[in-house]
Design an enzyme around this catalytic site. Structure first.
Site, PDB file in Angstrom:
ATOM      1  N   GLU A   1      -4.212  -4.697  -4.481  1.00  0.00           N
ATOM      2  CA  GLU A   1      -3.919  -3.735  -5.607  1.00  0.00           C
ATOM      3  C   GLU A   1      -2.429  -3.112  -4.980  1.00  0.00           C
ATOM      4  OE1 GLU A   1      -6.420  -2.352  -1.591  1.00  0.00           O
ATOM      5  OE2 GLU A   1      -6.066  -4.148  -2.747  1.00  0.00           O
TER       6      GLU A   1
ATOM      7  N   ASP B   1       0.057   1.069  -3.640  1.00  0.00           N
ATOM      8  CA  ASP B   1      -1.039   0.494  -3.773  1.00  0.00           C
ATOM      9  C   ASP B   1      -2.087   1.488  -4.374  1.00  0.00           C
ATOM     10  OD1 ASP B   1      -1.901   2.038  -1.542  1.00  0.00           O
ATOM     11  OD2 ASP B   1      -2.966   0.489  -0.858  1.00  0.00           O
TER      12      ASP B   1
END
Length: 350
Positions: A271, A228
């Site tokens: 994300e 991420d």
């Protein structure tokens, strides 16, 4: 009874909303209708009309129809099954026209071929097969002008027949093309993350499950990576969500351009992104992740001085479930955060 027909005509191995599922059902339906039709006309031509040659053709087509049904149910090989079904209908219509001429309006049966060929094989291949058949049929029909039906088959009848067949084919073609585009759009929406144009979580799970089964069956290496964006919330808070979305889009392009063709990449959520690396050892996967990490860190992102990612890497072990594998990747990624972020961390059993 309805439950039986549902399971008979619909595959349990593919999503109902997929184009492939529709093709599977159509092969089963046309093969079943073919078996019923050819079976009926075998007895009718044999016992009532005494058309023994046509009855023989009916027998062959009936046997092929039944064989196609069992073959498709056992193998789920849609491509080969629809070729079988299309081929024996093709042979039947050509042979029937050649033997029957236009007795009892026999040419009218050919209207069904364009529906079968185009619906089964798609608008492109189906149209090609249809016009190949028409080449044979129209040639025979043209040669029969003034000969068939004691001379009643004339040029007007021929052109009416040819025009109506082509017109019907055009209608079927347009309808199939519209359906194909609709199914393609639906499938894209079901599989693709709208923002990054990569696979979404649902599709990633489907692919990862298939890779896990393949690795377990053939005892081949498989690595999975969960990563991420570091400090993504502060980026959104400082520069706005539009900037954050643009960064995710650019990041996705960078990763897609840096992995192998047989690797799988997609957005796991927010994300977070997932990488599936088949046929790759843990050492090779670590090098691949380092390459991606560096490319991201060295890239220029608008309004942001630098963007980094933390990677959690894990190798598949035989018997491990999908959720267990992803959970290990998640733990490794969390550990990468604790190690200072912008690094690749390999899961280690504590």
């Amino acid at each position: 009874m309805l439950n039986f027909f549902y399971h008979f005509f619909i595959s349990n191995r593919m999503p109902l909303s997929s184009y492939a599922s529709r093709q599977y059902s159509l092969v089963m339906i046309f093969a079943t209708l073919g078996a019923a039709t050819f079976g009926f006309f075998f007895f009718y031509n044999l016992l009532v009309l005494h058309y023994y040659t046509i009855a023989l053709i009916d027998t062959i087509c009936f046997a092929t129809s039944v064989g196609s049904i069992f073959f498709l149910k056992k193998t789920h090989n849609i491509e080969l099954s629809r070729v079988f079904v299309t081929a024996y209908f093709f042979v039947f219509f050509v042979a029937f026209t050649y033997i029957n001429k236009n007795e009892s309006f026999g040419l009218i049966w050919n209207i069904f071929f364009c529906m079968i060929a185009i619906n089964l094989n798609g608008h492109k291949k189906g149209l090609f097969y249809t016009f190949v058949l028409y080449g044979y049929i129209f040639l025979m029909a043209h040669e029969g002008i003034g000969v068939w039906q004691n001379g009643l088959w004339d040029k007007v009848a021929f052109f009416r027949y040819a025009f109506s067949m082509v017109l019907l084919t055009f209608v079927v073609y347009v309808m199939e093309l519209a359906l194909y585009r609709s199914y393609t759009k639906l499938q894209k929406l079901a599989e693709e993350d709208e923002l990054t144009q990569t696979y979404n979580r649902h599709k990633l799970r489907e692919i990862l499950q298939a890779e896990i089964e393949r690795a377990g069956r053939h005892d081949t290496p498989l690595c999975v990576v969960l990563f991420d964006v570091d400090n993504f919330k502060s980026i959104n808070d400082t520069h706005g969500h539009n900037t954050g979305d643009a960064m995710l889009q650019l990041l996705a392009k960078i990763v897609k351009n840096s992995i192998r063709v047989n690797d799988t990449f997609g957005r796991w959520g927010g994300e977070e992104f997932l990488l599936v690396l088949p046929h790759m050892s843990i050492e090779q996967a670590q090098k691949a992740c380092e390459k991606v990490r560096l490319l991201i860190a060295q890239s220029v992102f608008e309004n942001v001085s630098a963007l980094t990612c933390s990677f959690g890497l894990c190798a598949y072990e035989k018997g491990m479930s999908l959720d267990a594998l992803v959970n290990r990747c998640d733990k490794a990624m969390y550990q990468a955060k604790l190690l200072g972020k912008n690094c690749v961390n390999v899961f280690a059993q504590s």
